[in-house]
Design a protein around this motif. Structure first.
Motif, PDB file in Angstrom:
ATOM      1  N   PHE A   1       0.838  -1.200   0.000  1.00 42.23           N
ATOM      2  CA  PHE A   1       0.000   0.000   0.000  1.00 42.23           C
ATOM      3  C   PHE A   1       0.871   1.248   0.000  1.00 42.23           C
ATOM      4  N   GLN A   2       1.939   1.179   0.770  1.00 47.38           N
ATOM      5  CA  GLN A   2       2.835   2.326   0.836  1.00 47.38           C
ATOM      6  C   GLN A   2       3.491   2.559  -0.532  1.00 47.38           C
ATOM      7  N   MET A   3       3.911   1.443  -1.152  1.00 42.40           N
ATOM      8  CA  MET A   3       4.560   1.546  -2.452  1.00 42.40           C
ATOM      9  C   MET A   3       3.583   2.159  -3.453  1.00 42.40           C
ATOM     10  N   TYR A   4       2.343   1.701  -3.408  1.00 38.76           N
ATOM     11  CA  TYR A   4       1.340   2.223  -4.327  1.00 38.76           C
ATOM     12  C   TYR A   4       1.177   3.730  -4.137  1.00 38.76           C
ATOM     13  N   GLU A   5       1.116   4.119  -2.886  1.00 39.64           N
ATOM     14  CA  GLU A   5       0.901   5.531  -2.609  1.00 39.64           C
ATOM     15  C   GLU A   5       2.087   6.379  -3.075  1.00 39.64           C
ATOM     16  N   LYS A   6       3.305   5.846  -2.853  1.00 41.33           N
ATOM     17  CA  LYS A   6       4.485   6.608  -3.270  1.00 41.33           C
ATOM     18  C   LYS A   6       4.498   6.809  -4.791  1.00 41.33           C
ATOM     19  N   ILE A   7       4.064   5.795  -5.495  1.00 42.95           N
ATOM     20  CA  ILE A   7       4.145   5.870  -6.944  1.00 42.95           C
ATOM     21  C   ILE A   7       3.021   6.717  -7.532  1.00 42.95           C
ATOM     22  N   THR A   8       1.821   6.512  -6.994  1.00 40.54           N
ATOM     23  CA  THR A   8       0.674   7.155  -7.643  1.00 40.54           C
ATOM     24  C   THR A   8       0.204   8.414  -6.930  1.00 40.54           C
ATOM     25  N   ASP A   9       0.666   8.607  -5.682  1.00 40.86           N
ATOM     26  CA  ASP A   9       0.200   9.748  -4.910  1.00 40.86           C
ATOM     27  C   ASP A   9      -1.276   9.615  -4.531  1.00 40.86           C
ATOM     28  N   GLU A  10      -1.783   8.387  -4.520  1.00 41.15           N
ATOM     29  CA  GLU A  10      -3.168   8.172  -4.076  1.00 41.15           C
ATOM     30  C   GLU A  10      -3.168   7.198  -2.914  1.00 41.15           C
ATOM     31  N   ASN A  11      -4.114   7.388  -2.016  1.00 36.97           N
ATOM     32  CA  ASN A  11      -4.157   6.571  -0.810  1.00 36.97           C
ATOM     33  C   ASN A  11      -5.097   5.381  -0.994  1.00 36.97           C
ATOM     34  N   PRO A  12      -4.546   4.180  -1.150  1.00 38.37           N
ATOM     35  CA  PRO A  12      -5.386   3.024  -1.457  1.00 38.37           C
ATOM     36  C   PRO A  12      -6.245   2.554  -0.286  1.00 38.37           C
ATOM     37  N   TYR A  13      -6.023   3.098   0.900  1.00 39.03           N
ATOM     38  CA  TYR A  13      -6.929   2.764   1.999  1.00 39.03           C
ATOM     39  C   TYR A  13      -8.256   3.494   1.806  1.00 39.03           C
TER      40      TYR A  13
END
Ligand SMILES: Cc1cc2nc3c(=O)[nH]c(=O)nc-3n(C[C@H](O)[C@H](O)[C@H](O)COP(=O)(O)OP(=O)(O)OC[C@H]3O[C@@H](n4cnc5c(N)ncnc54)[C@H](O)[C@@H]3O)c2cc1C
Ligand code: HEM
Ligand code: SF4
Ligand code: FES
Lengths: 670, 306, 254
Positions: free
Chosen positions: A409-421
Motif C-alpha cells: 500500500f505504501q509503495m502504491y501511494e508513493k508511486i501514484t500519490d493516491e491513498n489506497p486505503y
C-alpha cells in the motif's frame, strides 16, 4: 524433427524422483574440490545451487551482474511461496499441488518435473525456516498461510509483501557462508557474455568485469545458468532493469534449445503506465486479490466520467459496479489464474470500461473496502467488541489490511500519490514472468551436456501459465534439492578430467567474438540511444506478441523486428569505452539478444495455433472469450534450435507431453 | 577472535564512553549538591558548611576513591571520545558538497566531540582555578574567623578595675568542627602573637610541638573572590564578570552535551525498550536542563550579590 | 494522477573512475513529468546526454521497486532524497519544485569508494555478511519440520522488520560518522530474535562487528540519522539490541 529425450525416469510418478535419486552417480567428498562449477546468477535458483554445491565441497564460481548476490531479481517477489504442507488442514497434498500446477499451466508442463517440485516443496519451507527466514506467523507461533490464484487451498507461505526478499536473503546468507568458507568464489558485477563449449560440452564462460571492462575466461566442468526471465524484451515489465536473456540466449546460440518462448505471463495487477518516460512497471502482488475485489463501472458513461475526472470511484454505487471476475468465474472469483484475470481486464478495457486516464485508457479497480469492512468487524468481535461503530470497524479494518499488505500500500501511494486505503487501487496487466526458457531434461540439463539451467531461465515446470507463488518454489527446489543430485551425477564422469584450460582455441574464439561485438558497438557511428531501440522493440512486442495475438500481427512482428534489428546495428550510438564501467554498452549487448529473442517468440507464437495459458491467439477462443486449446496437435513443448542470425531458419523440435496421472481436460475456473 | 580484540572494538569503546559518561553524570549530581551550599546558606554558616564539605570531599577515603574514578573517567572519556571522533572523521574522507544533516539528527548529537572538547577546556581551567590551588599549590589559606573583643589583659593595680584592650583573635576552623585560636593581635599597637604554629594545614602547639588539630582550608573565599566578592580581606577578582560569563557558557555546552549524551549512554549500553524509552528521554532531557542551569546560577548569584 | 511537468537544474557528481578526481557538474533538464521517478528523470537526462553525444551519468539501480537496494544517491543533502521511507527509485519528481536546483552525489564513506560518477562499491556489506550473517545449516531438506518450533508472533514480526533491510547503505551515507551499525544490527537482530539464530549468536555478533570495524566504517554516536533516512525504517532498537548482544558475548567469550 527429432524427438527430445526428457530422460523422465520410469516408475510411478510419486516414486520416480526418490528411486531415480537413489541410483544417480555420486562424486566422493575427496574428489569434489577437484571439480569446478560455474553458477551464473544468484537469484533463488543460483544462490541456492551455489550454496548447496559449495557445501558439498565443489569449487564453485558464482556470477551476477549486480554489485551483490543479494540484489538478484528474486528479491522483488512479493506475495509468497507455495508448499504442500497442509498446515491449514484444508485438504492440501503433494498431489493437489501437482495437479493445480499442471492445470494452472494449462496442461503444457511435464508431469514428472512438476510432481518432483510438489514433493520437495515442503522441504523448502523447512530449510528456509532453519536458515532464519522470518515467515509470517499466527498468534500461536505457527506459520501462517494465504491463498493465491488458481487454487482452493491456503498453501502460500509469506513474509508480508516481501517474501522473495526474505527467501533470497536466506539463500544469500547460505551462499555468503560458503564464500566466507572459501567454497564459493563470488564474482559480482560480472556479466556472462558467452558460453564456451569444448568437445561438445559446456566448459566455461566468457564474462565481462563490468567495472574494469576486462574480458575474462572462466573454465569449469559444468556451467549452471540461473539467470532469470526475459520479460524485459517488452521494455516495460515488472522485471528489474537489468534482467536480460543474454546468458540463456548465448547458450541457445551455442546449441541449447530454447523452449516455448511465446509463453509469457501477463500479470493482472500492476500499476498502470503513467507516461512515455516510464522505465518499468510495478507489480501489486497477487496476494492482494485475497482481499481486493476487481471491478469496472457497469455503465460506459460512468467509466468516461471517471476518466474525465468528473466522478470518483467511491461515488459509484454498489449496483453500478461490475465485479467482472466474480461474475464470470463464480467458483474462483477474484482468484482465477493470472492469464484469465489479465484477459478479462483487457476485455473490459477494450470494450470501453477502462478507468485510467492515460493514453491507453487501460485500468481497472482493485477495491479493498469490502475487506476493510469484513476484517474490521471480525477484529472488533475478536477483541470482544460486539457492537462496533462504523468508524471503529473501518479503523480496525484498515489496520488489518496494513498489517497484511502495508508495504504494498505504501509503495502504491508513493508511486501514484493516491491513498489506497481510501480509494481503490488502479491496476492493469503487465508483463511479469516468462514460462518459456532454455529447454532442459529431467536433470535440468540443456541440450548442451554440462550446461544446466534452473529457475526462471529454464522452461520446465509451469507450462503455459505459472501459478502465483510457484516461481520461488521452483527456484529453490531446483537449486537446493535437484541440481546437487543431477549435477553430481553428471560430474561423476569428470573426476579424472583435471582443470579445464582456458587457453584452448574454443575460449580464444569465444573471447574474440565478445570483443568484436563490443568494439562493433563502440565504433558504430549511430545517433540513437539503446533505449530508443529497446522501447521500439517493446512496442512491437506488446502490441503484436502481447496479451492477444493473431497470425497477421505475429507475421508483421517478425519482419518489423528484423527491420528494427538492422536499424539498431546501423543507428545505435554507444558512448564511452570498453575498459570502464559502461552501462550503455551493457544495455546494447542485452538489447541485441532481445531483438533475436523477440523474433523467436513471435515465430513460436505463430507456430502454436491454439490458445493456452499465457498464449492467447485471438483466432482460437470460444464464444465466451475463453482459451481454446488444441490438445491433439499442440500437446508438445516447442523447443527451438538456433540456426544462425536469420530466425526464420531456427528449427522447431517437439517434446510430446504425456499425461499419465492427470486427466487432461479443459481448464475451468467457473 | 582474540579477547583483546573484543575489548578494543568499536562497541567496547562505546561501552567505555557510556559508562564513564554516566559516571560523570552521577559525579555532577554530587558536585552540584556541594556547590549549592554556596548560595543556599549565607554568612559564616554557609562558609563553614562549604569548606567542611570541601574538606570532607578531599579526605574521606571513599570519596577519594570516587575522586580518582572521576579523574580516570574524565581522562578516559575525553581520550576515547576524541579518538573516536578522529576515527569518525577518517571514515568519511570526502564530504558532501551539499548536506542537510539537520533533517535527520539533532545538532547536539552531531557536535558531541566539539562540545566535549569545550568541556575539557572548561574542566582544565576550572581545575586550575580551584582544584589546583587547593591540592597542588596549596595556596588556599585556612578558614579563619576573626573576633575582636575587649579583652581583659590585667587589672588596674590602683583601682583593681579590669584593663581591657581591643584584641583580635584569629581562630582557625578545625576538622573536628571547633575553632582553635591561632593568633592574637592587639588592635591598637598592632602587635600580634602566634598562639599556634601553622604548617600547611597542621596546627601545632607552640610549647609541646604537638599536632593539636588540622585546619580546614577556605575554598569558599577563593570561590567568592573569583566570582566577584571581596571577602575575608581578599580582593574580588577583577575579571569576575568574564569568569561568570565563561562559566555560564560552559554550562550551556554541558547542557547540549547531556541533552544527547544522557539518553545516548543508555542506547550504547543496549538499554532501549519501547516501554521505557520515553522515560529515559524525559529524564535525560530534564537532567540536561536542570543540572547545568543549577550550576550556572551559582556564580551568577555570587556575582550579583557582590 | 495529476500529470505536470517541471524544469529543473541538476548539480551532479561526475568522476571518470576510482582514481580520478571528480567534480560537481551542472545540467539543465526540461519537461520532467512529476509522475516520473527520480531515476526516470536521470534516464531522461542520460537520453539527452547521449543525444548530445556526451557520456551519460553512471548510477546504480535495478529493481526500481525499492527492494533490491541497488539504487543509492545523496539527493539535496539527504540519502535517497527528501521523501521518507523510500529509496531513490521510489522517490518521485512531484517532491521537487519547478526551477529547483537538485544536488546529486554518491554515498560518501571511506568504506564505499566511488567507482564511477554516482556508483560506489558496497562490497564491504557483503564481507560483513560473510563474517557471520547466517545460520550455519547445510541444505539437506532434512531439517526439522518448519512448525516444530513455534515462534511468538511479536518476536517473529520484530525479526521480520529487522530482516527487511535492503543493504542499500543509506544509513552509512547519512551518518556523520559513516557508521554501518544500523545495517549490521539489523542482521544481528533478525537472527538473535529467532531461536534458529541463537545457537551461534555470540560468535556471530563478535565476528560481524570485527569485520565492520576492519572495513573502516565509523563509530556510532547514536545521532539517529540512519534510522530517519533508512528507506525501510529499520529501528534504532536494533542497534541497542546489537549492543546488548555484543556486551553479552564480550563478557561470556572464552
Ligand atoms: C515483481 C515480481 C514479483 C514476483 N512475485 C512472485 C511471488 O510472489 N511468488 C513467486 O513464486 N514468484 C514471484 N515472482 C517470480 C519470481 O520472483 C522469479 O521468477 C524468480 O525469483 C526467478 O528467480 P531466478 O533465480 O530464476 O532468477 P533471478 O532472481 O532473476 O536472478 C537472476 C540472476 O542472474 C544474474 N544474471 C542474469 N544474467 C546474467 C549474465 N548475463 N551474467 C551474469 N549474471 C547474470 C543476475 O545477476 C541474477 O543474480 C515475481 C516476479 C516479479 C518480477
Ligand atoms: C562532565 C563532563 C561530561 C559528562 C557528564 C559527559 C557525559 C557524556 C555522556 C553521557 C555521553 C554519551 C555516551 C554514549 O553515547 O555512550 C557522552 C558522549 C561523549 N562525550 Fe562526554 N561527558 C563529559 C565530558 C566530556 C569531555 C571532557 C569530552 C572530551 C572531549 C567528552 C566527549 C564526548 C564525546 C566525543 C562523546 C560522544 C562519544 C560517542 O558517542 O561515541 N565528554 N558524554
Ligand atoms: S539499515 Fe536501512 S539504510 Fe541501512 S542498509 Fe539497511 S535498509 Fe539501507
Ligand atoms: S533500484 Fe532496487 S531499490 Fe532502488
Amino acid at each position: 524433427m527429432s524427438i527430445l529425450d526428457s530422460k523422465i525416469p520410469e516408475g510411478h510418478i510419486s516414486k520416480k524422483w526418490t528411486d531415480y535419486k537413489d541410483h544417480l552417480r555420486l562424486v566422493a567428498p575427496n574428489n569434489r574440490p577437484k571439480i569446478d562449477i560455474i553458477v551464473v546468477g544468484t537469484g533463488l535458483a543460483g544462490a541456492s545451487a551455489a550454496a548447496s554445491l559449495g557445501e558439498m565441497g565443489y569449487n564453485v564460481k558464482a556470477f551476477c551482474f549486480q554489485d551483490s548476490p543479494r540484489r538478484a531479481h528474486s528479491i522483488a517477489a512479493q506475495g509468497g511461496i507455495n508448499a504442500a504442507k497442509n498446515y491449514q488442514n484444508d485438504g492440501d497434498s503433494i498431489y493437489r499441488l501437482f495437479y493445480d500446477t499442471i492445470k494452472g499451466g494449462d496442461y503444457r508442463a511435464r508431469e514428472a518435473n512438476v510432481h518432483r517440485l510438489a514433493e520437495v516443496s515442503g522441504n523448502i519451507i523447512d530449510q528456509c525456516v532453519a536458515q532464519g527466514v522470518p515467515f509470517a506467523r499466527e498468534y500461536g507461533g505457527l506459520l501462517d498461510n494465504r491463498s493465491f490464484g488458481g487454487t482452493q487451498v491456503q498453501r502460500t507461505f509469506y513474509a508480508a509483501g516481501q517474501t522473495g526478499q526474505q527467501l533470497l536473503l536466506g539463500a544469500y546468507s547460505a551462499i555468503s557462508r560458503q564464500i566466507g568458507l572459501g567454497n564459493v568464489q563470488m564474482y559480482n558485477r560480472h556479466e556472462m557474455l558467452d558460453l564456451v563449449k569444448v568437445d561438445g560440452k559446456a566448459r566455461g564462460i566468457i564474462a565481462r568485469n563490468l567495472i574494469t571492462g576486462e574480458i575474462e575466461r572462466h573454465s569449469a566442468h559444468a556451467v549452471i545458468l540461473c539467470t532469470g526471465g526475459y520479460g524485459n524484451v517488452y521494455f516495460l515489465s515488472t522485471n528489474a532493469m537489468g534482467s536480460n536473456v543474454t546468458a540463456a540466449w548465448k547458450a541457445h546460440k551455442r546449441g541449447a534449445y530454447f523452449a516455448n518462448p511465446c509463453y509469457v505471463q501477463i500479470h493482472p495487477t500492476c500499476i498502470p503506465v503513467h507516461g512515455t518516460n516510464q522505465s518499468k512497471l510495478t507489480l501489486m502482488s497477487e496476494s492482494l486479490r485475497n482481499s481486493g475485489r476487481i471491478w469496472v463501472p457497469k455503465k460506459k458513461e460512468d467509466a468516461e466520467a471517471i476518466r474525465a475526472g468528473k466522478l470518483k470511484p467511491t461515488q459509484i454505487a454498489e449496483e453500478d459496479r461490475d465485479y467482472y471476475l466474480e461474475r464470470r468465474y463464480p467458483a474462483f472469483g477474484n482468484l482465477v489464474p493470472r492469464d484469465v484475470a489479465s484477459r478479462a481486464a483487457k476485455e473490459r478495457c477494450d470494450a470501453g470500461f477502462g478507468i485510467e486516464a492515460n493514453d491507453t485508457m487501460e485500468g481497472v479497480y482493485l477495491d479493498f473496502s469490502s475487506e476493510i469492512q469484513a476484517k474490521g468487524k471480525q477484529t472488533a468481535y475478536a477483541s470482544g467488541n460486539h457492537n462496533p461503530s462504523e468508524e471503529e470497524i473501518i479503523q480496525l479494518g484498515k489496520k488489518w489490511v496494513e498489517e497484511k499488505y502495508g508495504n504494498l500500500f505504501q509503495m502504491y501511494e508513493k508511486i501514484t500519490d493516491e491513498n489506497p486505503y481510501e480509494t481503490p487501487m488502479k491496476i492493469y496487466p503487465a508483463v511479469h514472468y516468462t514460462m518459456g526458457g532454455v529447454w532442459v531434461d529431467y536433470n535440468l540439463q540443456s541440450t548442451i551436456p554440462g550446461c544446466f539451467v534452473a529457475g526462471e531461465a529454464n522452461f520446465s515446470d509451469h507450462g503455459a501459465n505459472r501459478l502465483g507463488a510457484s516461481a520461488l518454489m521452483q527456484g529453490l527446489a531446483d537449486g537446493y534439492f535437484v541440481l546437487p543430485y543431477t549435477v553430481s551425477d553428471y560430474l561423476a564422469g569428470d573426476i579424472r578430467t583435471g582443470k579445464i584450460s582456458t587457453d584452448s582455441p574454443e575460449f580464444e574464439e569465444a573471447e574474440n567474438n565478445v570483443r568484436d561485438m563490443i568494439s562493433k558497438f563502440l565504433n558504430n557511428n549511430g545517433s540513437k540511444s539503446v533505449d530508443h531501440f529497446h522501447k521500439r522493440l517493446g512496442h512491437i512486442m506488446w502490441n503484436k506478441v502481447g496479451m492477444g495475438r493473431n497470425a497477421q500481427g505475429l507475421t508483421e512482428a517478425i519482419s518489423e523486428i528484423a527491420a528494427l534489428r538492422e536499424e539498431f546495428y546501423k543507428e545505435v550510438y554507444v558512448p564511452g569505452d570498453a575498459n570502464e564501467l559502461n552501462p550503455e554498452l551493457e544495455k546494447a549487448l542485452r538489447v541485441a539478444d532481445f531483438m533475436e529473442l523477440g523474433q523467436l517468440m513471435a515465430r513460436d507464437a505463430l507456430q502454436r495455433n491454439e490458445s493456452c495459458g499465457g498464449h492467447f491467439r485471438e483466432e482460437y477462443q470460444d464464444a465466451e472469450g475463453e482459451t481454446l486449446r488444441d490438445d491433439e496437435n499442440f500437446n508438445f513443448v516447442g523447443a527451438w534450435e538456433y540456426k544462425g542470425m536469420d530466425i526464420n531458419q531456427s528449427e522447431l523440435h517437439k517434446e510430446v507431453l504425456n499425461y499419465e496421472y492427470i486427466k487432461i481436460a479443459a481448464r475451468n475456473y467457473k | 577472535m582474540s579477547k583483546s580484540g573484543i575489548f578494543t572494538s568499536s562497541l567496547a569503546k562505546k561501552y567505555w564512553m557510556a559508562l564513564t559518561g554516566l559516571f560523570l553524570i552521577t559525579f555532577l549530581v554530587g558536585h552540584l549538591l556541594g556547590n549549592l551550599q554556596l548560595i543556599t546558606k549565607t554568612g559564616e554558616e554557609g562558609r563553614r558548611a562549604f569548606n567542611e564539605y570541601a574538606y570532607f570531599m578531599g579526605h574521606n577515603i571513599f570519596i577519594k576513591i570516587l575522586a580518582y574514578l572521576t579523574y580516570f573517567s574524565i581522562l578516559a572519556h575525553a581520550c576515547i571520545g576524541l579518538y573516536l571522533a578522529v576515527q569518525n572523521k577518517k571514515a568519511r574522507p570526502k564530504n558532501y558538497a551539499y548536506n542537510k544533516p539537520g533533517t535527520n539528527s539533532s545538532a547536539a548529537s552531531r557536535y558531541m566531540a566539539i562540545l566535549g572538547t569545550i568541556l575539557l577546556i572548561f574542566i582544565v581551567t576550572h581545575m586550575a582555578n580551584f582544584w589546583w590551588k587547593q591540592k597542588i599549590t596549596e595556596t588556599v589559606p585556612l578558614h579563619y574567623v576573626e573576633n575582636t573583643t575587649d579583652m581583659q589583659i590585667g587589672q588596674d593595680p590602683m583601682t583593681g578595675a579590669p584593663v581591657t584592650r581591643k584584641i583580635t583573635l584569629q581562630s582557625a576552623l578545625t576538622t573536628n568542627g571547633n575553632y582553635l585560636e591561632v593568633a592574637a593581635k592587639d588592635v591598637e599597637s598592632g602587635q600580634s602573637q602566634e598562639l599556634v604554629k601553622i604548617k600547611d594545614t597542621k596546627l601545632i602547639d607552640m610549647n609541646t610541638n604537638l599536632h593539636k588539630a588540622e585546619g580546614v582550608r577556605d575554598l569558599h573565599t577563593v570561590v567568592m573572590n573569583f566570582f566577584g566578592h571581596s571577602e575575608q580581606g581578599q580582593p574580588a577578582n577583577e575579571y569576575a564578570l568574564i569568569a561568570v560569563i565563561l562559566y555560564v557558557v560552559s554550562m550551556f555546552v554541558l547542557m547540549f552535551h547531556l541533552w544527547h549524551g544522557f539518553g545516548s549512554a543508555f542506547q550504547s549500553l543496549g538499554l532501549n525498550h519501547r516501554k521505557y524509552n520515553g522515560l529515559i528521554r524525559f529524564v535525560g532531557q530534564a537532567f540536561a536542563i536542570v543540572v547545568p542551569l543549577a550550576f550556572a546560577i551559582i556564580p551568577v548569584m555570587i556575582y550579583l550579590n557582590r | 494522477m495529476a500529470s505536470k511537468t517541471i524544469n529543473i537544474n541538476l548539480k551532479i557528481w561526475r568522476q571518470k573512475n576510482a582514481n580520478s578526481k571528480g567534480s560537481m557538474e551542472t545540467y539543465k533538464l526540461d519537461n520532467v513529468s512529476t509522475d516520473s521517478s527520480f531515476l526516470e528523470m536521470l534516464d531522461q537526462l542520460n537520453e539527452q546526454l547521449v543525444n548530445e553525444r556526451k557520456e551519460p551519468i553512471a548510477f546504480d539501480h535495478d529493481c526500481r521497486e525499492g527492494i533490491c537496494g541497488m539504487c543509492s544517491l545523496y539527493i539535496n543533502g539527504e540519502a535517497h532524497g527528501p521523501d521518507r521511507a523510500v529509496t531513490t527509485c521510489q522517490l518521485h519528481m512531484r517532491k521537487f519544485k519547478d526551477g529547483e536546483t537538485i544536488y546529486v552525489e554518491p554515498w560518501r564513506a571511506k568504506a564505499f569508494p566511488v567507482i564511477k560518477d554516482l556508483v560506489v562499491d558496497r562490497s564491504a556489506f557483503d564481507r560483513i555478511q560473510q563474517a557471520g550473517g547466517f545460520v550455519s545449516v547445510n541444505t539437506s531438506g532434512r531439517t526439522m519440520d518448519a512448525n516444530a518450533i513455534p515462534i511468538g508472533k511479536a518476536e517473529a514480526d520484530k525479526a521480520f522488520e529487522a530482516a527487511t533491510c535492503i543493504g542499500c547503505g543509506a544509513c552509512v551515507a547519512s551518518c556523520k560518522n559513516a557508521s554501518a551499525m544500523l545495517f549490521v544490527s539489523a542482521k544481528v537482530s533478525q537472527l538473535a530474535l529467532l531461536p534458529q539464530g541463537q545457537v551461534e549468536a555470540q560468535q556471530r555478533v563478535l565476528n560481524m562487528v570485527k569485520q565492520m570495524d576492519e572495513e573502516g566504517f565509523g563509530n556510532c554516536t547514536n545521532t539517529g540519522a540512519c534510522a530517519v533516512e533508512c528507506p525501510k525504517e529499520i529501528s534504532l532498537e536494533n542497534i541497542a539490541r546489537m549492543n546488548r548482544e555484543y556486551l553479552k558475548a564480550m563478557v561470556a567469550a572464552e
